[in-house]
Design an enzyme around this catalytic site. Structure first.
Site, PDB file in Angstrom:
ATOM      1  N   ASP A  70      -2.759  11.136  -6.582  1.00 47.51           N
ATOM      2  CA  ASP A  70      -1.526  11.093  -7.102  1.00 47.51           C
ATOM      3  C   ASP A  70      -1.436  12.347  -7.705  1.00 47.51           C
ATOM      4  OD1 ASP A  70      -3.482  10.219  -8.854  1.00 47.51           O
ATOM      5  OD2 ASP A  70      -2.224   8.227  -9.323  1.00 47.51           O
TER       6      ASP A  70
ATOM      7  N   LYS B   1     -13.091  -7.906  -4.359  1.00 48.03           N
ATOM      8  CA  LYS B   1     -12.477  -7.662  -5.736  1.00 48.03           C
ATOM      9  C   LYS B   1     -10.850  -7.549  -5.877  1.00 48.03           C
ATOM     10  CE  LYS B   1     -16.308  -4.445  -6.873  1.00 48.03           C
ATOM     11  NZ  LYS B   1     -16.706  -3.045  -7.129  1.00 48.03           N
TER      12      LYS B   1
ATOM     13  N   ASP C 152      -8.678  -1.199   4.225  1.00 45.25           N
ATOM     14  CA  ASP C 152      -9.684  -0.256   4.484  1.00 45.25           C
ATOM     15  C   ASP C 152     -10.991  -0.870   4.650  1.00 45.25           C
ATOM     16  OD1 ASP C 152      -8.893   2.454   4.703  1.00 45.25           O
ATOM     17  OD2 ASP C 152      -9.613   3.015   2.584  1.00 45.25           O
TER      18      ASP C 152
END
Length: 730
Positions: free
Chosen positions: A442, A108, A138
């Protein structure tokens, strides 16, 4: 000694503030009048269920509108002077910066795109010895590691080339795709061709490795060991022959194990935070998404104009740049530029305590992420209780040492810091680093920093500091929005809810209102669903929910609607966008309220009840040619999941039926005066969502609404009308 001129200027937007406050005053009076009208009518007669639902929707919209006015109360714009910074600061005096770039899925998030982001960061106009770039993979994918090694080899030519000729576009993919070029000195053209050949060779090698597929065979995002690899130029350390200094590139793949929660992006950032503490330990951190390339190479110096300013230095946590995108079409049908956020809301928060953390494109002070835990008198043992069992990590807090030699022992320590078990029994993600508990790390982290008294700054330079890749598909846009809203609601439903937690903080009332609005924004789903169905159902049965046109109270409703639209239009025009942006934003906002807010709410409630686990799916950065063609031509691509598409088509179908039948009824029985409000509301929904009608009925291309979805929506609409009629008549 004469004081140096300021590195930055702050300009309150007084004209906008006057307009916004005047509008807020008049609109408040109108809303108060509307509520008075509804309540007084309830005393004269028992309200029906449709009337109660309509009034509840109006109350929710009124509360959210009131909270949103905090964003408009005191808007600011800022200006920086990096050239002044260089007059009074040598390169040796500029603080070091660690750049964190996160990627998770090479399918992706293509490695070539990640490489370009890495290379643009390494080539920033900043002292190379003060830059260290950390890439979090990751997925633990061999292809990504191979791509980073290739990027490092290419950077040995790219960084000196950019430095020598003062190249402004430092993302190689964008630089070599330009047709216009300036003469930048003797030898430039020949050197450019050499570098271009090396880039094409690197691109070809990575593409061949990707198509080969061998490096993806052992790709397992959920189960792999920790791996840390440092790529740095050793030649100048060994014999001093290398005249051009190079930034350091560090590849980090943290350990993943199904038995441990990895906390998504926040967990990856905290691993980079710890690993970088051991290697470079820079006082400032730049966080970038893997597709967010450095467009203006001077952004680091611009951020330092605030960070090293004595006016801000003590309590400034981060400088947030807007997220801008290189692939936006002129129509921008999906509101990819997020105009309202980055051109209205964040400048408004900048006039208060500062904008919220926005996931990418911010320069964070490392000290802020340690909060008040790390102090000169903090006991060593106490620090280990907070930060974990690594003695070396705790020692690094007392030192600003930059490790030029990365030994095998140091690498072993970094792998320990990147292990699954390391955070057990510590305060990582709770009081230290980027905070967990929410998919929206965030928002949650920024909220806590503001609660603790830290401030932030929003800086929107004329030349975009960073350029990312916007979603070009309806399905991706709406599902990405549902993830954001689910994350916000996870905070809302916790003990950290801005509704209550903010009361004990050091935030101002207006700043708290901004956070409360963002936490309650998903509740738009209720009034939008109600106002897109209930008045239409009542229109079909001749039941009025609004005053007659001849009634003076009708002016209150028409004033609120008209002034809301005009205020939105004024905001769009004042930010330099055309009128079509106003109309497009109306449409996509309605779609997000129906899909993104609703799915986000359902997921958050299910997670709260323990019926569903949190899940983070990276947004797909790969777009096929057909998808791009639809987007560039301003055509919606309705190749979306049934879950996303069916509610939208159902509501449009319902409004089409009710508008046609209801309008005909009013003409026959002469009730147009009483039913005009509902006729207009249904007509408004149909006009705003006309692309859905076009996709259902007129379009014949692959992006049209599937026939199966149209038939399913028609069946659901018919069922709703039948059951709704029974409830209304009972």
């Amino acid at each position: 000694m004469e004081a140096p001129p300021p590195y930055n200027l702050c300009n309150p937007n007084k004209k906008s503030a006057i307009i916004n406050r005047s509008y807020a005053l008049l609109h408040s009076i109108a809303i108060t009048s509307l509520i008075f009208y509804r309540l007084s009518s309830f005393f004269h007669s028992t309200p029906s269920l449709p009337l109660l639902l309509a009034f509840t929707s109006e109350l929710i919209l009124s509360v959210l509108w009131l909270l949103s006015q905090a964003f408009l109360w005191r808007p600011f714009t800022r200006q920086t002077f990096p050239e002044r910074l260089l007059q009074y600061k040598n390169d040796d005096e500029l603080p070091a910066i660690d750049v964190f770039i996160c990627t998770a899925d090479p399918e992706k998030e293509p490695p070539l795109e990640v490489m370009n982001t890495v290379l643009s960061a390494m080539a920033m106009d900043y002292p190379a010895e003060k830059l260290s770039v950390y890439v979090s993979d990751d997925g633990g994918c061999g292809l990504t590691l191979y791509a980073m090694k290739e990027a490092w080899e290419f950077s040995r030519y790219w960084v000196p080339f950019c430095t020598r000729f003062g190249i402004k576009t430092r993302c190689p993919k964008l630089y070599f795709s330009r047709f216009d070029d300036d003469f930048l000195g003797q030898g430039y053209e020949a050197e450019k061709e050499k570098i271009k050949l090396k880039y094409k060779l690197m691109e070809k090698q990575v593409q061949e490795a990707e198509s080969n597929g061998k490096m993806l065979e052992e790709f397992n995002t959920k189960n792999h060991p920790a791996h840390v690899e440092v790529m740095q130029d050793e030649s100048h350390n060994a014999n001093g022959t290398n005249q051009v200094k190079m930034p350091r590139l560090v590849y980090v793949s943290r350990e993943k194990n199904p038995s441990y929660h990895h906390h998504f992006k926040a967990g990856a950032l905290n691993v980079l935070f710890r690993v970088s503490n051991m290697i470079s330990n820079s006082p400032y951190i730049l966080v970038l998404d893997c597709d967010m390339r450095c467009n203006d190479p001077t952004s680091a110096k611009q951020a330092m104009c605030f960070h090293i300013d004595p006016k801000f230095n003590s309590n400034l946590a981060f400088v947030q740049f807007p997220q801008k995108f290189h692939n936006l079409s002129k129509m921008d049908i999906y509101d990819g530029q997020l105009r309202s956020t980055f051109l209205v809301k964040w400048p408004g928060m900048d006039g208060l305590q500062g904008p919220m953390l926005s996931g990418s494109g911010f320069y964070m002070k490392r000290k802020a992420l340690y909060r008040d835990i790390v102090q000169e008198d903090t006991d060593f043992t106490q620090l280990k209780q907070y930060l974990g069992p690594s003695n070396e990590l705790v020692k690094s807090l007392k030192s600003a040492k930059y490790n030029t030699d990365v030994t095998s022992r140091l690498l072993e320590e970094t792998r320990f810091l990147a292990s699954c078990k390391y955070e057990e029994g510590t305060q990582w993600g709770k009081q230290v680093g980027f905070l967990y508990m929410s998919l929206l790390e965030d928002y949650f982290t920024g909220f806590n920093l503001h609660c603790e008294g830290w401030k932030s700054i929003f800086y929107n330079p004329s030349s975009p500091a960073f350029l990312g890749t916007a979603t070009t598909k309806l399905n991706d846009t709406l599902l990405q929005g549902s993830r954001w809203n689910c994350g916000a609601l996870q905070v809302t439903f916790s003990r950290f809810s801005p509704l209550i937690y903010g009361l004990k903080s050091r935030m101002s009332l207006l700043q708290r209102m901004c956070y409360v609005y963002l936490s309650l924004q998903p509740f738009y789903f209720f009034p939008i669903w109600c106002l897109a169905t209930i008045p239409q159902l009542c229109l079909l049965h001749g039941i009025p929910l609004y005053p007659k046109v001849s009634n003076s109270w009708f002016m209150v409703f028409s004033y609120i609607f008209t002034m809301s639209q005009l205020k939105h239009l004024e905001e769009v025009l004042s930010t330099g966008d055309p009128i079509r942006t106003w109309w497009n934003e109306q449409r996509i906002w309605m779609m997000k309220a129906i899909i993104s807010y609703t799915i986000g709410m359902l997921n958050a409630v299910l997670k709260l009840l323990g019926l569903k686990e949190a899940n983070f799916v990276p947004t797909n950065k790969v777009a096929d040619d057909e998808q791009i063609t639809f987007y560039q031509n301003g055509l919606f691509n309705f190749q979306a999941s049934t879950v996303v598409l069916t509610p939208l088509i159902t509501l449009v179908t319902l409004n089409m039926i009710c508008f046609a039948a209801g309008a005909t009824r009013t003409i026959v029985d002469g009730s147009f005066n009483a039913m005009f409000g509902q006729i207009f509301l249904s007509f408004y929904v149909l006009m705003v969502q006309y692309p859905l009608i076009d996709g259902m009925i007129f379009r014949k291309d692959k992006g049209r609404v599937p026939t199966s979805v149209t038939l399913l929506s028609l069946a659901i609409s018919a069922s709703f009308l039948c059951f709704g009629s029974l409830i209304i008549k009972s």
